[in-house]
Design a protein around this motif. Sequence first.
Motif, mmCIF file in Angstrom:
data_model
loop_
_atom_site.group_PDB
_atom_site.id
_atom_site.type_symbol
_atom_site.label_atom_id
_atom_site.label_comp_id
_atom_site.label_asym_id
_atom_site.label_seq_id
_atom_site.Cartn_x
_atom_site.Cartn_y
_atom_site.Cartn_z
ATOM 1 N N PHE A 119 42.637 -12.439 37.739
ATOM 2 C CA PHE A 119 41.959 -11.742 36.642
ATOM 3 C C PHE A 119 42.237 -12.372 35.280
ATOM 4 C CE2 PHE A 119 42.554 -8.315 39.895
ATOM 5 C CZ PHE A 119 41.230 -8.312 40.307
ATOM 6 N N TRP A 167 36.669 -9.748 38.677
ATOM 7 C CA TRP A 167 36.069 -8.478 39.076
ATOM 8 C C TRP A 167 34.647 -8.666 39.573
ATOM 9 C CZ3 TRP A 167 39.279 -4.963 40.196
ATOM 10 C CH2 TRP A 167 40.453 -4.764 39.456
ATOM 11 N N ASN A 195 33.087 -0.961 40.750
ATOM 12 C CA ASN A 195 34.339 -0.753 40.016
ATOM 13 C C ASN A 195 34.285 0.520 39.179
ATOM 14 O OD1 ASN A 195 36.301 -3.121 40.465
ATOM 15 N ND2 ASN A 195 34.327 -4.141 40.194
ATOM 16 N N MET A 213 34.950 -7.955 31.076
ATOM 17 C CA MET A 213 35.370 -7.547 32.409
ATOM 18 C C MET A 213 34.490 -8.129 33.526
ATOM 19 S SD MET A 213 37.868 -5.538 33.467
ATOM 20 C CE MET A 213 38.122 -4.426 32.095
ATOM 21 N N ALA A 230 31.185 -11.775 37.374
ATOM 22 C CA ALA A 230 30.912 -10.917 38.528
ATOM 23 C C ALA A 230 29.779 -11.407 39.423
ATOM 24 C CB ALA A 230 30.603 -9.498 38.042
ATOM 25 N N SER A 243 37.883 -0.093 43.647
ATOM 26 C CA SER A 243 37.736 -1.308 42.835
ATOM 27 C C SER A 243 37.485 -2.472 43.773
ATOM 28 C CB SER A 243 38.993 -1.566 41.999
ATOM 29 O OG SER A 243 40.121 -1.756 42.830
ATOM 30 N N ALA A 277 36.966 -6.936 43.889
ATOM 31 C CA ALA A 277 37.069 -8.235 43.221
ATOM 32 C C ALA A 277 36.515 -9.330 44.126
ATOM 33 C CB ALA A 277 38.511 -8.535 42.864
#
Length: 281
Positions: free
Chosen positions: A125, A155, A161, A187, A191, A272, A274
């Motif tokens: 991250f 993420w 999430n 964030m 993705a 969550s 990832a």
Amino acid sequence: MEQQLELIREQQKETWNKFSGGWHKWNDLTMDWLKPMGDEIIRLLNLKADDVVLDVAAGTGEPGLTIATQVRAGKVIITDLAENMLAIARQNAEEQGIKNIETIACDVCELPFADNTFDKVSCRFGFMFFPDMQLAAQEIVRVLKPGGKIATAVWAGPEKNFWITAIMSTVGQHLQLPPPPPGAPGMFRCAQPGFMAGVFQQAGLKNITETEISGKLNVSNINGYWIFMNEVAAPVVAALSKIDDVLKEKIKGEVYELVNKKYPHGEIAIDSTALIIQGEK
């Protein structure tokens, strides 16, 4: 590094130094929550006992500290922009009796290491916050030995999430938050499936893979969730700092309602997800 990127870097450093206290307070909870992602990074790196490993943007020390327990004849260099976070990493290492680590405060875009120094590189991250992700990838490849591996976690999309969107979507219903500039740290910047694979490929890595890993934020109750998010999640704090106490309480009530509706039995373990991307030099 151009002036705008330097400004972003300094803002990132200031933010993570500021939030180091919250990360220290909630260390057990966050490390349990993020452990599946760290474990997958470690699995993909295929560590050898004498590996010399670089852990980039390691914050309070993971997965670097766990890696150090698996490379007893080797060493782990733990790096981060924020010295306050690294101070916690050193404390965690001391408490766990881990000796084969060193911490260095530095920028991933200007790594203070010679070419071909490390057998493996981990980064959990970090990429979505780097001012220049491509330059960061190139620097990592530069310090990686031929045949060495890097594995990183970013993420997945907001729809996977709820731990962050429960608050941020509620805030967005009340505030006209301007969208971040294209490519700005955030964030969900990495993705899109295949995005990080493209960054790695452009940096010269090969045998790239991408997998999806899920975890649960076990906050136990709604009050714990609200306090936790206000002490470790920079986007949440930044958004709520722009409003008065009356609106903040209204948003808080709506978040409580939203989370309790999704987890009606009171035991709150929030989903969550990832993406874990690895490549080889």
